[in-house]
Design an enzyme around this catalytic site. Structure first.
Site, PDB file in Angstrom:
ATOM      1  N   HIS A 179      -0.980 -25.961  16.622  1.00 61.18           N
ATOM      2  CA  HIS A 179      -1.956 -25.716  17.968  1.00 61.18           C
ATOM      3  C   HIS A 179      -2.841 -24.564  17.547  1.00 61.18           C
ATOM      4  CE1 HIS A 179      -0.188 -28.298  21.013  1.00 61.18           C
ATOM      5  NE2 HIS A 179       1.061 -27.547  20.781  1.00 61.18           N
ATOM      6  N   HIS A 199      10.192 -24.814  18.938  1.00 64.07           N
ATOM      7  CA  HIS A 199      10.701 -24.583  20.299  1.00 64.07           C
ATOM      8  C   HIS A 199      11.864 -25.865  21.105  1.00 64.07           C
ATOM      9  CE1 HIS A 199       7.940 -26.428  23.690  1.00 64.07           C
ATOM     10  NE2 HIS A 199       8.904 -25.733  24.479  1.00 64.07           N
ATOM     11  N   HIS A 248       8.125 -31.981  14.423  1.00 66.30           N
ATOM     12  CA  HIS A 248       8.272 -31.862  15.996  1.00 66.30           C
ATOM     13  C   HIS A 248       8.093 -33.034  16.707  1.00 66.30           C
ATOM     14  CE1 HIS A 248       9.067 -29.677  19.674  1.00 66.30           C
ATOM     15  NE2 HIS A 248       7.844 -29.101  19.809  1.00 66.30           N
ATOM     16  N   HIS A 277       2.944 -28.262  31.259  1.00 69.03           N
ATOM     17  CA  HIS A 277       4.119 -28.193  32.148  1.00 69.03           C
ATOM     18  C   HIS A 277       4.390 -26.634  32.671  1.00 69.03           C
ATOM     19  CE1 HIS A 277       5.424 -26.953  28.011  1.00 69.03           C
ATOM     20  NE2 HIS A 277       5.477 -28.182  27.695  1.00 69.03           N
ATOM     21  N   GLU A 295       8.132 -33.455  20.138  1.00 68.98           N
ATOM     22  CA  GLU A 295       7.106 -33.160  21.146  1.00 68.98           C
ATOM     23  C   GLU A 295       6.086 -34.254  21.136  1.00 68.98           C
ATOM     24  OE1 GLU A 295       6.872 -29.194  23.114  1.00 68.98           O
ATOM     25  OE2 GLU A 295       6.256 -30.156  24.764  1.00 68.98           O
ATOM     26  N   TYR A 298       0.443 -17.753  23.966  1.00 71.85           N
ATOM     27  CA  TYR A 298       1.198 -18.898  23.642  1.00 71.85           C
ATOM     28  C   TYR A 298       3.029 -18.232  23.271  1.00 71.85           C
ATOM     29  CZ  TYR A 298       2.632 -23.053  20.957  1.00 71.85           C
ATOM     30  OH  TYR A 298       2.860 -24.437  20.468  1.00 71.85           O
ATOM     31  N   ASP A 319       3.145 -34.316  21.991  1.00 73.44           N
ATOM     32  CA  ASP A 319       1.758 -33.941  21.673  1.00 73.44           C
ATOM     33  C   ASP A 319       1.579 -33.911  20.041  1.00 73.44           C
ATOM     34  OD1 ASP A 319       3.430 -31.707  21.645  1.00 73.44           O
ATOM     35  OD2 ASP A 319       2.093 -30.137  22.260  1.00 73.44           O
ATOM     36  N   ASP A 360       5.183 -25.233  16.058  1.00 69.66           N
ATOM     37  CA  ASP A 360       4.869 -24.252  17.377  1.00 69.66           C
ATOM     38  C   ASP A 360       4.821 -22.979  17.014  1.00 69.66           C
ATOM     39  OD1 ASP A 360       4.646 -26.169  19.572  1.00 69.66           O
ATOM     40  OD2 ASP A 360       6.656 -26.549  19.515  1.00 69.66           O
TER      41      ASP A 360
HETATM   42 FE1  FEO Z   1       6.632 -27.867  21.388  1.00 73.64          FE
HETATM   43 FE2  FEO Z   1       2.937 -28.407  21.278  1.00 73.64          FE
HETATM   44  O1  FEO Z   1       4.905 -28.494  20.953  1.00 73.64           O
END
Ligand code: FEO
Length: 372
Positions: free
Chosen positions: A222, A144, A78, A24, A80, A191, A82, A163
């Site tokens: 990540h 996040h 989370h 994004h 999100e 990041y 991913d 995150d």
């Molecule tokens: Fe807010 Fe990779 O996620």
């Protein structure tokens, strides 16, 4: 992309995505990993999942260790996609698994997947016992999304931080010491600058929540696991959360039509340098806006230049300002500059934009077009 044992009873079972180059608006030249962890105990727990297009990789990696149908608990730190995108596929195999998540997590997962999974809703301080292990949950809203949380594994002093402390870095290596301190901190900074920066207040709350807890390993959602460089990374996070900037650092960002604004950028840089302020210049024709964010995270001065085009600033500059404003760097000093043939509205607009970021402003520099 096989599973990897990271402690006696804990396995990384996530996926590496070497192809993803954009999140994004955030350019990720090194790709990323979607980290998921399998904890083997009397009850078997999966922490987070992966992007749905990597579901098969996740299931294959779990299958290298145990039969996926044996999973008892899935901790969703989370919503999100991913990280939650493969939960449905895991649940097709582990039909009776309970999904541990916080109240916003339950709300988000229901909204995304339209499923009424077997949820167990937890809040900060709640625990999950799996036999010899106990997880403690810590909600970390807005680091996040509103649903973020962490799981702290007491007996192993491991923090599954989602995150926070992550890095977009795809590699076969699973630990910070395998890629070295420089790369680990650089990727974590990138990041932070492009994802976590608006949430400094919430990051400070994480530090409060972690007070008194030993941490021997941080397992983010990540990038690599942090084992060797925990202290320097936490110290950097504290500085970034405080928007601590360097008075001796300036970043100049610009776009130019015929080269005159570029000449001005170089002159302004010379002026800063003559005052002992280290200055970096970035042309937005050559540098992506997310790369510039990485560069400016510790700079006190942010100078933005644009020629005037059709009574406006140049589109690259507008994109950069919009992106930067959303990431909310605080406590900076800004300056607008640019050349123009007639009108010169761009400088006024850039100045107003930087002011709207609540920057202290230096006087703008506006110059009628000069021959490069
Ligand atoms: Fe807010 Fe990779 O996620």
């Amino acid at each position: 992309m096989a599973s990897r044992k990271i402690t006696e009873h804990i396995y990384w079972v996530g996926a590496c995505d070497f192809d993803i180059k954009e999140f994004h608006g955030y350019q990720t030249p090194y790709g990323t990993t979607y980290n998921a962890y399998l904890i083997i105990d009397e009850k078997i727990t999966l922490i987070d999942s992966v992007k749905s297009s990597f579901s098969k990789v996740l299931i294959d990696n779990i299958s290298e260790v145990i039969d996926p149908s044996k999973i008892d608990y899935i901790v969703s730190n989370h919503v999100e996609p991913d990280h939650s995108g493969s939960i449905a596929d895991v649940l097709k195999l582990a039909k009776n698994a309970k999904v541990y998540t916080c109240p916003n997590g339950e709300k988000g997962l229901k909204a995304y997947y339209h499923e009424n999974w077997n949820f167990e809703v937890v809040t900060t301080g709640d625990t999950l016992n799996t036999g010899k292990y106990t997880f403690e949950f810590i909600q970390t809203p807005m680091v996040h999304w509103p649903d973020n949380m962490m799981a702290y594994l007491k007996e192993e002093t491991m923090l599954f931080s989602n995150d926070a402390f992550g890095q977009h870095y795809a590699s076969e290596e699973r630990f910070d010491y395998e890629i070295g301190e420089k790369v680990t901190l650089e990727r974590a900074k990138d990041y932070y600058a492009n994802i976590v920066l608006p949430y400094g207040t919430q990051v400070k709350k994480i530090f409060t929540s972690l007070e008194g807890k030993d941490i021997s390993m941080i397992c983010p959602s990540h990038g690599v696991n942090i084992k060797e460089y925990i202290t320097p990374l936490l110290s950097k996070y504290a500085d970034w959360a405080d928007n601590k900037t360097n008075e001796n650092e300036a970043v100049i960002v610009y776009d130019t039509m015929w080269g005159a604004t570029e000449i001005m950028a170089k002159e302004i840089a010379e002026d800063f340098e003559s005052k002992g302020i280290n200055t970096k210049i970035f042309s937005l024709k050559k540098h992506h806006i997310s790369e510039v964010m990485y560069q400016l995270i510790e700079a006190k001065y942010i100078c933005v230049g644009s020629s005037t085009l059709n009574k406006q600033m140049l589109p690259n500059v507008a994109a950069f300002l919009t992106y930067m404003k959303g990431l909310e760097p605080k406590g900076r000093t800004g300056m607008a500059f640019g050349s123009y043939g007639w009108g010169g509205n761009s400088i006024k607009y850039v100045h107003e934009f930087l002011e709207s970021c609540k920057f202290e402003m230096l006087p703008s520099i506006k110059r009628v077009y000069m021959q490069p």
